[in-house]
Design an enzyme around this catalytic site. Structure first.
Site, mmCIF file in Angstrom:
data_model
loop_
_atom_site.group_PDB
_atom_site.id
_atom_site.type_symbol
_atom_site.label_atom_id
_atom_site.label_comp_id
_atom_site.label_asym_id
_atom_site.label_seq_id
_atom_site.Cartn_x
_atom_site.Cartn_y
_atom_site.Cartn_z
ATOM 1 N N ASP A 177 0.830 -1.206 0.000
ATOM 2 C CA ASP A 177 0.000 0.000 0.000
ATOM 3 C C ASP A 177 0.866 1.257 0.000
ATOM 4 O O ASP A 177 2.027 1.221 0.425
ATOM 5 C CB ASP A 177 -0.880 0.033 1.264
ATOM 6 C CG ASP A 177 -1.914 -1.081 1.261
ATOM 7 O OD1 ASP A 177 -2.240 -1.584 0.171
ATOM 8 O OD2 ASP A 177 -2.379 -1.434 2.367
HETATM 9 N N1 URA Z 1 -1.317 -5.941 3.770
HETATM 10 C C1 URA Z 1 -1.790 -4.685 3.821
HETATM 11 O O1 URA Z 1 -2.825 -4.428 4.423
HETATM 12 N N2 URA Z 1 -1.090 -3.724 3.204
HETATM 13 C C2 URA Z 1 0.071 -3.931 2.558
HETATM 14 O O2 URA Z 1 0.655 -2.997 2.024
HETATM 15 C C3 URA Z 1 0.549 -5.249 2.506
HETATM 16 C C4 URA Z 1 -0.170 -6.241 3.121
#
Ligand code: URA
Length: 235
Positions: free
Chosen positions: A102
Site C-alpha cells: 500500500d
Molecule cells: N497488507 C496490507 O494491508 N497492506 C500492505 O501494504 C501489505 C499487506
C-alpha cells in the site's frame, strides 16, 4: 526451442497465462505472421512482436527495494504521484513490482523483468512467506489475536492461519506492535486481518519477503539480488 507463451513471459511482456490470452487474441506475430494458436515453439532466431513491437531479449534482473511510505506500487500513475519506478530511473530494463504494498506501507518489495518468476512468486500455491510488523491501535493479547491463528474471514473469504508475535504493548498510549507472518497476498490483507480482530493498523512495514529483508538498505534504496537468492526463491 521454447513455447511462445513462455518466451513472452520471460521477456517480461506478461504472465504466462496473460501471454496465452495475447496470443489467442491475435496480438502476437512470429517472423511477421500472426499467431493465434497456443503451443507454438520458437527458437532465439525467431522475431517475436507484440502489437507490432518486437519483444526485447534483455537480461533478467532482480531487485530488492526498501519501499518508503508515501509511494505507490505501480509502474505509472495517472495523477502524477510518486511511484516505486521513480527510484529506478537508471535501470534500463523494463522492470515492474512483484505484487504490491500500500501507499502507506514500507518495507521489502521485489522488482524484476522476469514475468515467469513474478508470476510464480505471486501464485498462492507457492506460499511465499511474508512477515509484517504492524503498529496497531489497542492492546494486543492472546485472546484478541487468537482468531488470526485460526484463519479470520475477510470479505467473506477465510484466510489461512497466520502466526504472530507480540513485540510491544503500550497500555498508556493504547497501542501495540505485532509481527504477523502470512503467505497469502490479498489487497490490504494485513490491515483487514487486524481490523477483523478489533486492532486497526496505524503503521505497517513488510520486514521479510521469501526470506529476504531490507538489512543494509535505507528507505528508497535498492540492491540487486545475488544468484544464490534468486535460485533460492526460484526453488
Ligand atoms: N497488507 C496490507 O494491508 N497492506 C500492505 O501494504 C501489505 C499487506
Amino acid at each position: 526451442m521454447e513455447r511462445l507463451s513462455k518466451v513472452l513471459a520471460h521477456a517480461g511482456v506478461a504472465s504466462r497465462r496473460k501471454a496465452e490470452e495475447l496470443i489467442a487474441n491475435g496480438h502476437v506475430k512470429v517472423n511477421g505472421a500472426m499467431i493465434n494458436a497456443q503451443g507454438m515453439k520458437i527458437s532465439s532466431a525467431d522475431v517475436v512482436e507484440v502489437d507490432g513491437i518486437p519483444i526485447s531479449k534483455e537480461n533478467k534482473v532482480y531487485f530488492l527495494f526498501y519501499k518508503p511510505r508515501g509511494v505507490i506500487t505501480s509502474v505509472s500513475d495517472e495523477l502524477g504521484r510518486k511511484t516505486v519506478m521513480d527510484f529506478f530511473v537508471h535501470v534500463k530494463e523494463r522492470i515492474y513490482p512483484i505484487g504490491r504494498l500500500d501507499w502507506d506501507t514500507s518495507g521489502v518489495l521485489l522488482l524484476t523483468n522476469d514475468g515467469e518468476f513474478a508470476h510464480q512468486m505471486m501464485h498462492p500455491s507457492h506460499e511465499i512467506e511474508k512477515v509484517y510488523a504492524a503498529k496497531v491501535e489497542g492492546l494486543a493479547n492472546k485472546e484478541n489475536l487468537r482468531p488470526l491463528t485460526k484463519g479470520v474471514k475477510i470479505d467473506g473469504i477465510k484466510m489461512c492461519p497466520a502466526r504472530y508475535e507480540i513485540i510491544q504493548v503500550d497500555s498508556t498510549r493504547k497501542i501495540s506492535v505485532v509481527r504477523l507472518t502470512i503467505h497469502e497476498g490479498r489487497n490490504h490483507q494485513v490491515k483487514k486481518m487486524f481490523s477483523a480482530v478489533g486492532l486497526p493498523v496505524q503503521k505497517l512495514r513488510r520486514e521479510v519477503y521469501g526470506g529476504l529483508d531490507v538489512k543494509g538498505l535505507r528507505p528508497g534504496e535498492y540492491r540487486a539480488l545475488n544468484k544464490k537468492e534468486i535460485n533460492l526463491l526460484k526453488s
